[in-house]
Design a protein around this motif. Structure first.
Motif, PDB file in Angstrom:
ATOM      1  N   GLY A  69       0.803  -1.251   0.087  1.00 23.53           N
ATOM      2  CA  GLY A  69      -0.047   0.073   0.003  1.00 23.53           C
ATOM      3  C   GLY A  69       0.999   1.292  -0.234  1.00 23.53           C
ATOM      4  N   VAL A  70       1.910   1.170   0.832  1.00 22.36           N
ATOM      5  CA  VAL A  70       2.779   2.302   1.003  1.00 22.36           C
ATOM      6  C   VAL A  70       3.460   2.652  -0.541  1.00 22.36           C
ATOM      7  CG1 VAL A  70       5.053   3.051   1.942  1.00 22.36           C
ATOM      8  CG2 VAL A  70       3.178   1.857   3.410  1.00 22.36           C
ATOM      9  N   SER A  72       2.624   1.675  -3.220  1.00 24.99           N
ATOM     10  CA  SER A  72       1.234   2.012  -4.240  1.00 24.99           C
ATOM     11  C   SER A  72       1.297   3.565  -4.418  1.00 24.99           C
ATOM     12  CB  SER A  72      -0.011   1.271  -4.089  1.00 24.99           C
ATOM     13  OG  SER A  72      -0.597   1.995  -3.037  1.00 24.99           O
ATOM     14  N   VAL A  73       1.592   4.315  -3.661  1.00 24.66           N
ATOM     15  CA  VAL A  73       1.478   5.685  -3.678  1.00 24.66           C
ATOM     16  C   VAL A  73       2.755   6.345  -3.992  1.00 24.66           C
ATOM     17  CG1 VAL A  73      -0.675   5.948  -2.573  1.00 24.66           C
ATOM     18  CG2 VAL A  73       1.387   6.134  -1.169  1.00 24.66           C
ATOM     19  N   GLY A  74       3.839   5.576  -4.002  1.00 21.80           N
ATOM     20  CA  GLY A  74       5.245   6.126  -4.565  1.00 21.80           C
ATOM     21  C   GLY A  74       5.828   6.194  -3.185  1.00 21.80           C
TER      22      GLY A  74
END
Ligand code: TPP
Ligand code: SF4
Lengths: 394, 298
Positions: A69-70, A72-74
């Motif tokens: 998740g972390v 996945s937003v860069g």
């Protein structure tokens, strides 16, 4: 360069390396012998020396899912695990590489139950060899620290974008204290700037990630993943060389060869046992035996070129590993032989399996292995278990 | 409590979820559409393996026009936390992080991760759309499949006489965590759902919305009855509309009289086999539940 020496365990060296790499989020679940890593990182967050969020997850499966998740937003993610934990997270380990998230994970190599054992062998990470992660096996605390920094640099390279697993032998490395050199934060910041990626959910350019494919598309994605891993070979070499220039320590790329050039027999190793083998090589060399040790650092990408070059130069190769693929042979051995297959010359190779569940591999064992290699032109047995405590009667 | 920014008549034309491949009359898609209309453009959606992810992420056709990601089945809660934490760390402001998990992904395999996410107190919205079975794998019994239901793993014969367990009480289990805000809803009562979504958007901390979403394919019902059935589930007392906040439960709808359960049940193939004694069990369970609800939530 200013010197900053510290006396730390392997786990602490990992934590110090991670701090220097400045991850945004740490999500991890404790398991012996990895635990000290997450404890130290929590201390660093607490004392403000690491500006990161420490996320308390309820399992390893969630630790990796959160890290994804972390990513996945860069943002930059770190996690650490071992043994049962790595297997519990297995679904997510494959998922992360397919998603091309450059997550870095430390794994403390530990045996797998049952029988339960908290001590070290390498069956945990070697059973994950096909998961699409870059895998390095380090030899000491300094290498562990340095690899945490190199790992992010390799993983986040736009051509690579592949997660990276740094493996330390349980207890032998994780809990042994050694002096290390701590790099300066500013120099690390220059070496490892925050990464940029298009593979992220962004408010400016919304994206759907981790989608499904039909049989018409899936294979292309998998081939791209494979090509990225193959391409990482050059990136690993470059990053290691650059690290050597900046910080004064390089690890010779994917493998390290010691006194192999004119050797009659070479023993190949993975991880901390290399140090012991190197000592034995020196002793045997003094007595006139032409032997060498070849340390395999990376199991993925597999150092095919280096192994083939060795196979051209040396006629007898042993592979010493703390792993067995039941019903076959050690996985390192399989990989080595597969690279040697491409040679015209026939190399005699033999697999020495030991150290399971933390059993000691002694200098005597290693001397015996070298004598076995030197004294035989052909090997009857492909796999020999070393250091057996008792005989097993079927 | 009435100054919510989006009421049914204010719903924009903007769709954030279209072009998906769900079955005709799918109730779950209504839940997702409405939720995204309220949550808006700056939303990250996390979907585990389920019908909604299966019908909307088929490369190269993506049905979400806002950011969305499929998580491993068991880890909606964990990935929600990761996305929210990552966005926060990068200084991204004014965003929503929402999960759309099915009943199986919530009450069974993803239960641990949901509990973990609530425990962390993260600012996330977890929406369980409940179609009362594992639909994506072909209608198998889940922990939220009601008593008596015929599914492909509870075939309602002699040895496996339909689902013999009751629906897990997810709403109260979640509330027991001391969550910031939890509510039940039904696609049959969209106003109520919208009100709760508006609330969810404002609440800081974890939110759990459990919405009943009929599924013609799995329920064996006519496609045009989707909304009606979800309404009748509430009107017959087999589902209820409630909220939990500040340590208190509130019942939002208290029918004076329930419509006969048969009216709801026998419109669906999954209940066709039920005998009188099964109906009596269902009524008995319902009445017991409502006695408790009325005693303590009103
Ligand atoms: C670890 C794992 N186990 C099983 C599956 C197979 N699987 C995919 S979707 C699904 C059912 C999902 O059911 P639910 O959460 O109720 O959502 P629905 O399909 O009804 O929308 C299952 C069992 C999977 N993807 N991953
Ligand atoms: S099976 Fe049911 S929930 Fe799934 S897409 Fe079809 S109608 Fe919707």
């Amino acid at each position: 360069m200013k010197s900053n020496r510290k006396f730390v365990s392997g786990d602490e060296a990992v934590a110090l390396g991670v701090r220097l790499a400045r991850p945004h989020i740490i999500s991890a679940y404790p398991i012996t012998p990895q635990t000290i890593v997450v404890e130290r990182l929590a201390d660093f967050v607490e004392d403000g020396s690491l500006k990161a969020e420490y996320m308390h997850v309820e399992s390893e499966h969630s630790a990796m899912a959160a890290a994804m998740g972390v990513s996945s937003v860069g943002a930059r993610a770190f996690t650490a695990t071992s043994s049962q934990g790595l297997l519990h997270m297995a679904e997510c380990v494959h998922y992360a590489s397919g998603a091309r998230f450059p997550i870095v994970m430390m794994n403390a190599n530990r045996s797998i139950a049952v029988p339960w054992s908290i001590y070290g062998d390498q069956r945990d990470s070697l059973s994950m060899l096909d998961s699409g992660w870059i895998q390095v096996y380090v030899e000491d605390a300094q290498e562990a620290l340095d690899m945490m920094i190199q790992a992010y640099k390799v993983a986040e390279n736009p051509e690579v974008m592949t997660p990276f697993m740094v493996n330390l032998d349980g207890f032998v490395l994780t809990h042994t204290y050694e002096p290390i050199e701590l790099p300066e934060q500013e120099m690390v910041d220059q070496f490892l700037p925050m990464y940029q990626t298009g593979n992220k959910m962004s408010m400016d350019e919304p994206k759907s990630l981790c989608f499904s494919t039909s049989p018409a598309d899936n294979q292309e994605f998998k081939v791209m993943q494979h090509m990225a891993m193959e391409g990482s070979v050059d990136v690993i070499r470059q990053v290691d060389a650059e690290y050597g220039k900046v910080f004064g320590r390089s690890y010779h790329g994917l493998t390290e060869s010691y006194r192999c050039d004119d050797a009659d027999a070479v023993l190949m190793t993975l991880g901390s046992v290399t140090g012991t083998v190197r000592c034995v090589v020196d002793e045997l060399r003094e007595k006139g035996f032409k032997v060498g040790v070849f340390k395999i650092r990376f199991m993925r990408p597999f150092p095919k070129d280096e192994v083939m070059a060795l196979g051209k130069a040396v006629s007898k190769l042993g592979v010493l590993e703390k792993n067995i693929s039941f019903g076959n042979e050690g996985t390192v051995f399989t990989n080595v032989n597969s690279a040697l297959m491409a040679l015209d010359t026939k190399v005699q190779s033999k697999n020495y399996v030991g150290g399971l569940g933390g059993r000691d591999i002694t200098k005597d064992h290693i001397r015996a292995i070298f004598m076995d290699l030197l004294n035989h032109d052909r090997f009857e047995e492909r796999v020999e278990f070393i250091g057996m405590g008792c005989e097993i009667n079927e | 409590m009435n100054n919510f920014n989006i009421r049914p008549k204010d719903l924009t034309d903007q769709e954030y979820f279209y072009g998906h491949k769900a079955c005709a009359g799918c109730g779950a898609t209504i839940a997702v559409r409405l939720a995204l209309k309220v949550l808006g453009e700056r939303t990250y959606s996390v979907l585990p393996a389920n019908c909604m992810s299966a019908v909307s992420f088929i490369y190269p056709q993506m049905a979400f026009t806002t950011n969305a990601i499929i998580s491993p089945f068991a880890s909606t809660g964990a990935m929600l936390s990761g996305v929210a934490a990552g966005a926060r760390a990068l200084g991204i402001k004014d965003f929503q992080t929402v999960g759309f998990a099915g009943d199986g992904g919530t009450a069974d395999i993803g239960f641990q991760a949901l509990s973990g996410a609530i425990d962390r107190g993260d600012d996330i919205i977890y929406i369980c759309y409940d179609n009362e079975a594992y639909m994506n794998t072909g209608i198998q019994k889940s922990g939220l499949t009601p008593y008596g239901t015929k599914t492909t793993t509870s075939p309602a014969g002699e040895n496996l006489p339909g689902a013999v367990t009751q629906k897990k009480n997810m709403f109260e289990i979640v509330a027991a965590h001391g969550i910031a805000y939890a509510a039940t809803a039904s696609i049959g009562y969209p106003n109520d759902f919208l009100r709760k979504l508006n609330k969810a958007k404002e609440v800081r901390g974890p939110v759990f919305l459990h919405i009943l979403a009929s599924c013609p394919t799995g329920w064996g019902s006519k496609t045009e009855l989707t909304v009606e059935l979800a309404k009748e589930a509430v009107d017959s007392g087999l589902w209820y509309l409630a909220e939990y906040e500040n340590d208190e439960f509130t019942l939002n709808k208290n029918p004076k009289e329930f419509i006969p359960v048969e009216e709801y049940l026998f419109k669906q193939g999954r209940f066709k086999h039920l005998k009188e004694k099964d109906i009596n069990v269902i009524i008995e369970q319902r009445d017991k539940k409502w006695e408790k609800i009325r005693k303590s939530w009103l």
